[in-house]
Write a protein that holds these residues in place. Structure first.
Motif, short mmCIF file in Angstrom:
data_model
loop_
_atom_site.label_atom_id
_atom_site.label_comp_id
_atom_site.label_asym_id
_atom_site.label_seq_id
_atom_site.Cartn_x
_atom_site.Cartn_y
_atom_site.Cartn_z
N GLY A 80 -8.77 -32.97 -37.00
CA GLY A 80 -7.20 -32.84 -37.09
C GLY A 80 -6.91 -32.32 -38.52
O GLY A 80 -5.77 -31.55 -38.54
N LEU A 81 -7.58 -32.56 -39.66
CA LEU A 81 -7.19 -31.74 -41.00
C LEU A 81 -7.55 -30.58 -40.96
O LEU A 81 -6.94 -29.78 -41.65
CB LEU A 81 -7.85 -32.99 -42.20
N VAL A 82 -8.74 -30.28 -40.54
CA VAL A 82 -9.11 -29.07 -40.46
C VAL A 82 -8.09 -28.16 -39.70
O VAL A 82 -7.82 -27.02 -40.33
CB VAL A 82 -10.33 -28.81 -39.68
N LEU A 83 -7.75 -28.38 -38.51
CA LEU A 83 -6.69 -27.56 -37.93
C LEU A 83 -5.30 -27.74 -38.50
O LEU A 83 -4.64 -26.74 -38.59
CB LEU A 83 -6.61 -28.17 -36.34
N PHE A 84 -5.03 -28.77 -39.17
CA PHE A 84 -3.53 -28.83 -39.76
C PHE A 84 -3.53 -27.78 -40.95
O PHE A 84 -2.48 -27.17 -41.01
CB PHE A 84 -3.40 -30.41 -40.47
N VAL A 85 -4.67 -27.65 -41.71
CA VAL A 85 -4.75 -26.92 -42.83
C VAL A 85 -4.93 -25.49 -42.50
O VAL A 85 -4.35 -24.46 -42.92
CB VAL A 85 -5.84 -27.34 -43.87
N ILE B 269 -9.08 -23.73 -44.78
CA ILE B 269 -8.68 -22.65 -45.68
C ILE B 269 -9.46 -21.29 -45.18
O ILE B 269 -8.66 -20.34 -45.03
CB ILE B 269 -8.94 -23.00 -47.12
N ALA B 270 -10.65 -21.70 -44.82
CA ALA B 270 -11.41 -20.57 -44.24
C ALA B 270 -10.88 -20.07 -42.70
O ALA B 270 -10.74 -18.77 -42.49
CB ALA B 270 -12.91 -21.21 -43.94
N ILE B 271 -10.38 -21.11 -41.97
CA ILE B 271 -9.62 -20.52 -40.82
C ILE B 271 -8.35 -19.91 -41.01
O ILE B 271 -7.97 -18.68 -40.38
CB ILE B 271 -9.24 -21.82 -40.04
N ALA B 272 -7.57 -20.38 -41.96
CA ALA B 272 -6.30 -19.62 -42.17
C ALA B 272 -6.62 -18.32 -42.95
O ALA B 272 -5.68 -17.64 -42.54
CB ALA B 272 -5.54 -20.67 -43.40
N THR B 273 -7.53 -18.15 -43.59
CA THR B 273 -8.12 -16.86 -44.14
C THR B 273 -8.44 -15.86 -43.17
O THR B 273 -7.77 -14.92 -43.28
CB THR B 273 -9.24 -17.21 -45.19
N VAL B 274 -9.02 -16.14 -42.17
CA VAL B 274 -9.32 -15.28 -41.23
C VAL B 274 -7.81 -14.87 -40.57
O VAL B 274 -7.58 -13.89 -40.25
CB VAL B 274 -10.28 -16.00 -40.29
N ILE B 275 -7.20 -15.90 -40.01
CA ILE B 275 -5.84 -15.81 -39.42
C ILE B 275 -4.79 -14.82 -40.19
O ILE B 275 -4.17 -13.78 -39.87
CB ILE B 275 -5.25 -17.09 -38.78
N MET B 276 -4.65 -15.32 -41.31
CA MET B 276 -3.74 -14.79 -42.37
C MET B 276 -4.08 -13.18 -42.74
O MET B 276 -3.52 -12.31 -42.72
CB MET B 276 -3.25 -15.45 -43.37
N SER B 277 -5.22 -13.04 -42.82
CA SER B 277 -6.09 -11.72 -43.22
C SER B 277 -5.93 -10.66 -42.01
O SER B 277 -5.45 -9.41 -42.39
CB SER B 277 -7.53 -11.71 -43.27
N PHE B 278 -5.94 -11.11 -40.83
CA PHE B 278 -5.56 -10.19 -39.72
C PHE B 278 -4.20 -10.04 -39.52
O PHE B 278 -3.77 -8.72 -39.48
CB PHE B 278 -6.06 -11.08 -38.38
N LEU B 279 -3.44 -11.00 -39.58
CA LEU B 279 -2.06 -10.87 -39.53
C LEU B 279 -1.29 -10.00 -40.79
O LEU B 279 -0.67 -9.12 -40.65
CB LEU B 279 -1.28 -12.02 -39.66
N SER B 280 -1.88 -10.09 -42.14
CA SER B 280 -1.33 -9.51 -43.23
C SER B 280 -1.92 -8.19 -43.33
O SER B 280 -1.15 -7.12 -43.24
CB SER B 280 -1.82 -10.08 -44.50
N TYR B 281 -3.21 -7.96 -43.16
CA TYR B 281 -3.74 -6.63 -43.59
C TYR B 281 -4.03 -5.86 -42.14
O TYR B 281 -4.06 -4.78 -41.98
CB TYR B 281 -5.18 -6.93 -44.03
N GLY B 282 -4.06 -6.48 -40.93
CA GLY B 282 -4.20 -5.95 -39.52
C GLY B 282 -2.55 -5.42 -38.97
O GLY B 282 -2.50 -4.33 -39.06
N LEU B 283 -1.94 -6.49 -38.64
CA LEU B 283 -0.60 -6.35 -37.91
C LEU B 283 0.46 -5.73 -38.96
O LEU B 283 0.85 -4.90 -38.83
CB LEU B 283 -0.10 -7.53 -37.33
N LEU B 284 0.30 -6.56 -40.12
CA LEU B 284 1.38 -6.04 -41.21
C LEU B 284 0.89 -4.75 -41.82
O LEU B 284 1.77 -3.72 -42.05
CB LEU B 284 1.47 -6.90 -42.52
#
Length: 166
Positions: A107-112, A146-161
């Motif tokens: 739950g904490l992993v997914l929350f972060v 944080i590792a999960i957030a990094t993957v998601i946000m890297s794609f969103l920031s550097y991919g889509l954005l």
């Protein structure tokens, strides 16, 4: 969050390097790694430079929050002007704690890890501290998040954005 991160980057960016701006933004509650990666792209910091800076910036506050936030809150509650703010912060954090209570580690992993408003390492650390989650377990869960957030946000920031901002 994006406009807050950009405003902060524009202000701080006048005085320090782009990398320091990204680092500082990654340490700030609410903005964290998510804001750091968005600003990295906008400031044209290469992704290979941005990711480690954002991860380190996001990790640094975690042990301090886990170890000391309850004592800090206890002290601040003794001061009348801070009591209401601290109680509001605690109540707000605990209102988001259901999945962490139920599933603790995962739950904490997914929350972060899942980049939604009001989630992230700061709030996750606060909730873990208030719930007395084991320190090592909380740190490991937050690092995975944080590792999960990094993957998601890297794609969103550097991919889509990245496709939109050239």
């Amino acid at each position: 969050m994006e406009s807050l991160a950009v405003a902060f980057a524009n202000t701080l960016g006048r005085y320090v390097s782009k990398e320091i701006v990204v680092f500082v933004i990654s340490m700030i509650p609410i903005l964290e790694l998510r804001g750091g990666l968005i600003v990295s792209k906008l400031l044209q910091v290469p992704i290979t430079t941005a990711i480690p800076i954002c991860i380190i910036g996001n990790i640094i506050p975690i042990p301090f929050i886990l170890l000391f936030i309850k004592q800090v809150f206890k002290l601040l509650k003794k001061i009348k002007i801070f009591r209401g703010i601290i109680e509001k912060l605690e109540n707000r954090a605990m209102s988001k704690s259901d999945n962490i209570k139920r599933y603790e580690f995962w739950g904490l992993v997914l929350f972060v890890g899942i980049p939604l408003p009001g989630t992230g390492a700061w709030t996750g650390s606060l909730i873990a501290a208030l719930l007395d989650v084991d320190f090592k377990k909380a740190v490991l869960a937050e690092l995975l998040g944080i590792a999960i957030a990094t993957v998601i946000m890297s794609f969103l920031s550097y991919g889509l954005l990245g496709a939109l901002v050239r």
